[in-house]
Write a protein that holds these residues in place. Structure first.
Motif, PDB file in Angstrom:
ATOM      1  N   GLY A   1       0.772  -1.114   0.216  1.00 29.28           N
ATOM      2  CA  GLY A   1      -0.013  -0.137   0.133  1.00 29.28           C
ATOM      3  C   GLY A   1       1.016   1.327   0.111  1.00 29.28           C
ATOM      4  O   GLY A   1       0.285   2.473   0.084  1.00 29.28           O
ATOM      5  N   ILE A   2       2.063   1.011   0.025  1.00 27.22           N
ATOM      6  CA  ILE A   2       3.088   2.344  -0.111  1.00 27.22           C
ATOM      7  C   ILE A   2       3.746   2.365  -1.489  1.00 27.22           C
ATOM      8  O   ILE A   2       4.694   1.352  -1.479  1.00 27.22           O
ATOM      9  CB  ILE A   2       3.798   2.473   1.147  1.00 27.22           C
ATOM     10  N   ASP A   3       3.529   3.223  -2.136  1.00 27.39           N
ATOM     11  CA  ASP A   3       4.460   3.575  -3.740  1.00 27.39           C
ATOM     12  C   ASP A   3       5.407   4.510  -3.343  1.00 27.39           C
ATOM     13  O   ASP A   3       5.306   5.693  -3.476  1.00 27.39           O
ATOM     14  CB  ASP A   3       3.560   3.791  -4.783  1.00 27.39           C
ATOM     15  N   SER A   4       6.590   3.737  -2.854  1.00 28.02           N
ATOM     16  CA  SER A   4       7.787   4.731  -2.490  1.00 28.02           C
ATOM     17  C   SER A   4       8.930   4.097  -2.902  1.00 28.02           C
ATOM     18  O   SER A   4       9.536   3.178  -2.190  1.00 28.02           O
ATOM     19  CB  SER A   4       7.743   5.231  -1.190  1.00 28.02           C
ATOM     20  N   GLN A   5       9.789   4.753  -4.017  1.00 25.69           N
ATOM     21  CA  GLN A   5      10.868   4.355  -4.394  1.00 25.69           C
ATOM     22  C   GLN A   5      11.980   4.438  -3.376  1.00 25.69           C
ATOM     23  O   GLN A   5      13.016   3.536  -3.062  1.00 25.69           O
ATOM     24  CB  GLN A   5      11.520   4.988  -5.629  1.00 25.69           C
ATOM     25  N   PRO A   6      12.079   5.896  -2.531  1.00 27.60           N
ATOM     26  CA  PRO A   6      13.212   5.770  -1.541  1.00 27.60           C
ATOM     27  C   PRO A   6      12.966   4.667  -0.203  1.00 27.60           C
ATOM     28  O   PRO A   6      13.831   4.159  -0.058  1.00 27.60           O
ATOM     29  CB  PRO A   6      12.934   7.211  -0.973  1.00 27.60           C
TER      30      PRO A   6
END
Length: 594
Positions: free
Chosen positions: A424-429
């Motif tokens: 549920g978290i779309d974050s590259q970092p």
């Protein structure tokens, strides 16, 4: 009327352009019209006007002086913006000492340019263009020299008045050094910066007397405390792992698989001492955590944001390497990055390291890199190599600072494919960071497996230097309905916690003051390790061991008592026990009579 206004252009330019530079500089991060009260507004405007006056006297041309100020403000404001993004604190006076280190790692960060920054830059460009209408020459050099000294005096007076606590209190300026970002937002960059220059030099603590420090430390000197003999001293390997942290402490999230299963398994191993380490920095300033570990000193008693490695260590001081060198250890520091970073090549010998190995001394192949840094796996292989080539007649103390997990955490790399995601978290970092931690976990398992099979008694201490910056933490907070700006003090304190463990391939003989899973600050960890190994300790270390029972956390961020009670660092330092610690620290660091 038009002619009258035209004749007033130089005066209007001299008054308005510096104030516009002030407003634009602040707008990179904050809106000065909503965040600042009248007093800091007037003070900042006064500073910019005086600085413009000095430049006018130096150049003899109004337009040139105003444009120089505009360009300087653009550079400072833009730099301050990115410094704030990457390490979550603004520019500080002592950052000039960190410039070389910052430049060496700058190309590993993603310099995105949001709309706000673009608009402010456009504002500076328009101001630069408008200043062409405020041109005037000043030919009299004697008058310019006289006025120049006057403006210089006014600027110096401004700085000196910002050093006076009674002035700051009377003007109701924000004065809490441990939150420099808030200080700059409330007071403005110029006022905050001037205020912080007061702490470029560490002042002698109230009530300090060298005789008292010597007498107190003598009370703690006791050579009979060690439980191991000289020929039984273990090898000691300390790994301070760059930006290693368990981000679950900042909020709940569900990864597609555990990113640190091996290190987590150590939590249930009764032979391994594990816990949470409270550090004084967040997102950067790595050198301060290693300073606290190696010396036993706390950043609580230094100016917020200062770097002792670069500012204060100018002579030999007592530290863990020098203590172990006196016991017959071979003392070695190893870091797979450039020697001049944080001035380690200058500072390490002052701490007692006899040998240093940096990136320049290493034969690094492409396969040894993850992104642009030496991987922890390759770094730990070098630890093994140094261990196997050590002097067999001496126990080894090796202090290793890794680089693999260093920020930034954006970008795609051929030699690094992130495989950890958060549901549920779309974050590259976040994905990149957790995948890096996973690589570290595997490398730690391989390292401990190697030493578990060695017959020589060996102690390995492992800890992170700080948590990563906001780019990694913010998606977790957002998923939990929070933001970095909305955190409570307690939640912010959690951002300064990283895991640690003390592992050995034999049964440690010493009695340890802390229990498994405890939270302690970095200044105590070396003493805890020496305690557990039954090693001789200096009087200063024994004093700290005793103090840790009463105040297990003493950091620049927070002080915590044994009862878990939270205290602001500045307030807690008035406690007599902590005041004594500050005096002893000053004696150990600065007193020439030592």
């Amino acid at each position: 009327m038009f002619q009258k206004l035209k004749s007033m252009r130089p005066l209007l330019g001299a008054l308005l352009c510096p104030i516009c530079s002030f407003i634009l500089t602040e707008l990179f991060l904050y809106n000065p019209f909503t965040e600042m009260s009248l007093a800091p507004w007037v003070l900042n405007a006064w500073f910019y006007l005086c600085f413009a006056g000095l430049l006018i006297c130096m150049t003899g041309r109004l337009c040139l002086a105003l444009r120089i100020q505009t360009v300087l403000c653009l550079i400072v404001g833009l730099t301050n913006y990115y410094v704030m993004q990457f390490r979550s604190t603004p520019i500080m006076p002592w950052d000039i000492y960190s410039l070389r280190t910052a430049v060496s790692v700058a190309d590993n960060y993603s310099f995105t340019v949001p709309l706000r920054v673009i608009l402010v830059i456009v504002g500076f460009v328009l101001l630069f263009w408008a200043e062409r209408f405020a041109d005037r020459r000043f030919a009299r050099k004697k008058s310019r020299l006289l006025y120049g000294f006057a403006f210089l005096f006014l600027l110096a007076t401004f700085v000196m008045h910002m050093h006076r606590d009674e002035i700051v209190a009377k003007l109701r300026l924000y004065d809490k050094l441990f939150t420099p970002g808030v200080m700059q937002k409330r007071n403005g960059l110029a006022v905050a910066f001037a205020r912080e220059t007061k702490y470029l030099v560490v002042q002698k603590p109230d009530g300090y007397r060298v005789e008292d420090a010597k007498a107190l430390l003598k009370q703690y000197e006791n050579e009979d405390e060690a439980s191991v003999r000289e020929n039984e001293y273990p090898n000691i390997i300390v790994i301070m792992d760059e930006a290693f942290s368990d981000m679950a402490i900042d909020g709940s999230f569900t990864p597609n698989r555990d990113y640190m299963p091996y290190i987590r398994s150590l939590l249930s191993d009764e032979k391994v001492l594990t816990g949470k380490l409270a550090v004084s920095v967040l997102g950067g300033n790595t050198a301060n955590t290693e300073f606290e570990f190696l010396t036993g000193h706390s950043m609580a008693f230094f100016p917020q944001g200062s770097i002792p490695f670069q500012q204060y260590i100018t002579k030999d001081i007592d530290a863990l390497p020098r203590e172990l060198d006196a016991l017959g250890y071979a003392t070695e520091a190893m870091h797979p990055y450039y020697a001049k970073g944080w001035m380690r090549n200058v500072t390490y010998p002052h701490l007692g390291f006899r040998k240093m190995t940096f990136l320049e001394d290493m034969d690094v192949a492409d396969d040894d890199l993850v992104r642009k840094y030496v991987s922890d796996a390759a770094d730990f292989d070098m630890i093994v190599d140094h261990f196997e080539k050590r002097d067999p007649d001496k126990p080894l103390f090796l202090f290793n600072v890794t680089m693999q997990n260093h920020g930034g955490y954006t970008g795609d790399f051929e030699n690094f494919k992130p495989d950890i995601t958060a549901e549920g978290i779309d974050s590259q970092p976040l994905s990149n960071y957790l995948s890096l931690v996973s690589l570290t976990d595997r490398a730690v398992e391989d390292l401990l497996t190697y030493f578990a099979q060695r017959p020589e008694p060996t102690v390995i201490v492992f800890f992170g230097d700080h948590q990563p910056n906001d780019s990694v933490a913010s998606p977790i907070y957002k998923a939990n309905g929070k933001s970095v700006q909305s955190l409570t003090d307690e939640e912010t304190d959690d951002r300064y916690l990283v895991p640690f463990f003390i592992w050995s391939n034999y049964d440690l003989p010493g009695e340890c003051a802390i229990s498994k899973g405890a939270c302690v600050s970095a200044n105590y960890l070396a003493g805890i390790m020496l305690q557990a190994a039954g090693m001789p300790q200096s009087g200063y270390r024994r004093y700290l061991n005793e103090l840790s029972l009463e105040y297990p956390v003493v950091s620049a961020r927070v002080v915590r008592g044994a009862d878990g009670m939270r205290h602001e660092t500045e307030t807690a330092s008035r406690d007599e026990r902590l005041a004594t610690y500050e005096r002893l620290q000053y004696y150990e660091m600065f007193d020439d009579e030592k």
